[in-house]
Design an enzyme around this catalytic site. Structure first.
Site, PDB file in Angstrom:
ATOM      1  N   GLU A 140       0.663  -1.108   0.046  1.00  0.00           N
ATOM      2  CA  GLU A 140       0.047  -0.007   0.136  1.00  0.00           C
ATOM      3  C   GLU A 140       1.025   1.207  -0.052  1.00  0.00           C
ATOM      4  OE1 GLU A 140      -3.937   1.215   2.242  1.00  0.00           O
ATOM      5  OE2 GLU A 140      -2.044   1.818   3.237  1.00  0.00           O
ATOM      6  N   ASN A 149       0.252  15.119   5.991  1.00  0.00           N
ATOM      7  CA  ASN A 149       0.686  14.090   6.818  1.00  0.00           C
ATOM      8  C   ASN A 149       0.680  14.586   8.295  1.00  0.00           C
ATOM      9  OD1 ASN A 149       2.242  11.520   7.117  1.00  0.00           O
ATOM     10  ND2 ASN A 149       4.061  12.820   7.764  1.00  0.00           N
TER      11      ASN A 149
HETATM   12  P1  0O2 Z   1      -3.245   1.862  10.160  1.00  0.00           P
HETATM   13  O1  0O2 Z   1      -3.003   1.715  11.501  1.00  0.00           O
HETATM   14  O2  0O2 Z   1      -2.787   3.017   9.563  1.00  0.00           O
HETATM   15  O3  0O2 Z   1      -2.598   0.653   9.273  1.00  0.00           O
HETATM   16  P2  0O2 Z   1      -8.435  -1.326   4.386  1.00  0.00           P
HETATM   17  O4  0O2 Z   1      -8.848  -1.156   5.585  1.00  0.00           O
HETATM   18  O5  0O2 Z   1      -6.975  -1.033   3.785  1.00  0.00           O
HETATM   19  O6  0O2 Z   1      -8.704  -2.808   3.986  1.00  0.00           O
HETATM   20  P3  0O2 Z   1     -10.131   0.912   3.845  1.00  0.00           P
HETATM   21  O7  0O2 Z   1     -10.245   1.361   4.902  1.00  0.00           O
HETATM   22  O8  0O2 Z   1     -11.080   1.020   2.756  1.00  0.00           O
HETATM   23  O9  0O2 Z   1      -9.567  -0.792   3.506  1.00  0.00           O
HETATM   24  O10 0O2 Z   1      -8.640   1.615   3.183  1.00  0.00           O
HETATM   25  P4  0O2 Z   1      -8.423   2.887   2.907  1.00  0.00           P
HETATM   26  O11 0O2 Z   1      -9.443   3.829   3.202  1.00  0.00           O
HETATM   27  O12 0O2 Z   1      -7.483   2.978   1.826  1.00  0.00           O
HETATM   28  O13 0O2 Z   1      -7.441   3.321   4.340  1.00  0.00           O
HETATM   29  C1  0O2 Z   1      -6.213   2.630   4.390  1.00  0.00           C
HETATM   30  C2  0O2 Z   1      -5.375   3.342   5.459  1.00  0.00           C
HETATM   31  O14 0O2 Z   1      -5.305   4.688   5.026  1.00  0.00           O
HETATM   32  C3  0O2 Z   1      -5.611   3.224   6.879  1.00  0.00           C
HETATM   33  O15 0O2 Z   1      -5.216   2.066   7.210  1.00  0.00           O
HETATM   34  C4  0O2 Z   1      -4.927   4.507   7.327  1.00  0.00           C
HETATM   35  O16 0O2 Z   1      -3.592   4.240   7.270  1.00  0.00           O
HETATM   36  C5  0O2 Z   1      -5.159   5.585   6.273  1.00  0.00           C
HETATM   37  N1  0O2 Z   1      -6.615   6.188   6.452  1.00  0.00           N
HETATM   38  C6  0O2 Z   1      -7.740   5.865   5.767  1.00  0.00           C
HETATM   39  N2  0O2 Z   1      -8.551   6.756   6.383  1.00  0.00           N
HETATM   40  C7  0O2 Z   1      -7.968   7.502   7.099  1.00  0.00           C
HETATM   41  C8  0O2 Z   1      -8.555   8.593   8.023  1.00  0.00           C
HETATM   42  O17 0O2 Z   1      -9.581   9.031   8.154  1.00  0.00           O
HETATM   43  N3  0O2 Z   1      -7.467   8.921   9.003  1.00  0.00           N
HETATM   44  C9  0O2 Z   1      -6.250   8.658   9.038  1.00  0.00           C
HETATM   45  N4  0O2 Z   1      -5.258   9.272   9.819  1.00  0.00           N
HETATM   46  N5  0O2 Z   1      -5.971   7.634   8.239  1.00  0.00           N
HETATM   47  C10 0O2 Z   1      -6.622   7.224   7.435  1.00  0.00           C
HETATM   48  P5  0O2 Z   1      -5.710   1.317   8.595  1.00  0.00           P
HETATM   49  O18 0O2 Z   1      -5.482   0.058   8.274  1.00  0.00           O
HETATM   50  O19 0O2 Z   1      -7.249   1.829   8.745  1.00  0.00           O
HETATM   51  O20 0O2 Z   1      -4.939   1.798   9.672  1.00  0.00           O
END
Ligand code: 0O2
Length: 267
Positions: A140, A149
């Site tokens: 990713e 950021n």
């Molecule tokens: P972490 O702890 O950072 O790893 P997925 O969960 O990837 O299967 P999703 O949620 O549709 O599917 O993916 P998306 O929206 O592309 O988000 C993937 C990652 O983007 C997240 O990983 C976060 O790192 C970041 N992200 C998405 N939305 C937000 C937000 O609203 N705020 C912040 N700060 N980061 C965000 P994880 O696994 O949720 O978390």
């Protein structure tokens, strides 16, 4: 799963992160060495912690056997840009690479999330080779500006603290802060040329000084002490004038002197 099993599972993901960081940092280095602006300011990466993988498995009801196929962000690369317009350049750069194959893309820069989150996401397939053979690893990529950021890092910590249940006033403040980030990026874009010009001079000076010092170091092996002392004094004198063009001219002259010694030694 046994601890050993986790190690084996995560090993190729770590290799993917390590390799990609080396490759992208090399590109940044190349841009700077050529005196060109790099759309990538910083590159970092991580392998998702076991505890975060377990959380995701629980949340999405993913069994152990399906971790590899259903969790696509075990390897994560973050690319930070200075300006919003650099994000698309980085996307193009990654899209053009033969060693990275894009699976999906999500543009949260244009389509901001309800939380106020902005970033460009790509899931990219990247091949690594270990003793066990070839592994096709999903990675990713999160591409965002320094300002985006800052916001995402703060918001992520607060989400963790409140277990994804942010109190309304904090949520509100974060949305306001997200608008400020948008405004900051837009404002910086208006003085982009000015900023680039300043940074360009800075990197050019670094390159010229590095070339001069390299030349002087080499001359130590062939020239006599008096000549080197004279060259050094001249370098410090020109450096003190803070005139980049004079430094560049001096660097060219040193190139000629070095070249002269080189052709003498070949005779
Ligand atoms: P972490 O702890 O950072 O790893 P997925 O969960 O990837 O299967 P999703 O949620 O549709 O599917 O993916 P998306 O929206 O592309 O988000 C993937 C990652 O983007 C997240 O990983 C976060 O790192 C970041 N992200 C998405 N939305 C937000 C937000 O609203 N705020 C912040 N700060 N980061 C965000 P994880 O696994 O949720 O978390």
């Amino acid at each position: 799963m046994e601890i050993q099993g986790w190690r084996e599972l995560l090993e190729p993901y770590q290799l993917a992160v390590d390799e990609i960081i080396v490759k992208l940092n090399h590109i940044i280095h190349q841009y700077r060495k050529r005196g060109q602006y790099s759309p990538m300011e910083q590159v970092s990466g991580r392998v998702k912690s076991i505890s975060s993988i377990l959380d995701k498995m629980q949340k999405k009801q993913i069994p152990f056997e399906e971790i590899r196929t259903r969790i696509e962000d075990i390897s994560g690369i973050r690319i930070i840009c200075q300006f919003e317009e650099d994000i698309q350049k980085v996307v193009d750069l990654i899209s053009a690479r033969a060693d990275m194959q894009i699976k999906t893309q999500k543009d949260y820069v244009l389509n901001e999330k309800d939380s106020g989150y902005r970033s460009y996401h790509m899931i990219v397939y990247y091949d690594v080779h270990t003793l066990d053979g070839l592994h096709r690893i999903p990675v990713e990529f999160q591409i965002r500006t320094l300002a985006m950021n800052f916001w995402a890092t703060i918001e992520h910590s607060l989400q963790y603290k409140y277990k994804h249940n942010l109190p309304a006033p904090i949520s509100e403040k974060l949305k306001n802060a997200s608008k400020a980030v948008l405004a900051l990026d837009a404002e910086m874009a208006t003085i982009r040329e000015e900023i680039l010009d300043a940074q360009n001079s800075f990197h050019r000076k670094e390159n010229v000084v590095a070339d001069i010092l390299n030349n002087i170091q080499n001359l130590y092996k062939v020239a006599n002490k008096r000549e080197i002392v004279k060259i050094q004094d001249e370098f410090y004198r020109i450096y003190a004038t803070d005139d980049l063009e004079s430094l560049a001219q001096f660097s060219k002259e040193l190139d000629l002197i070095s070249e002269g010694y080189r052709s003498q030694s070949l005779r």
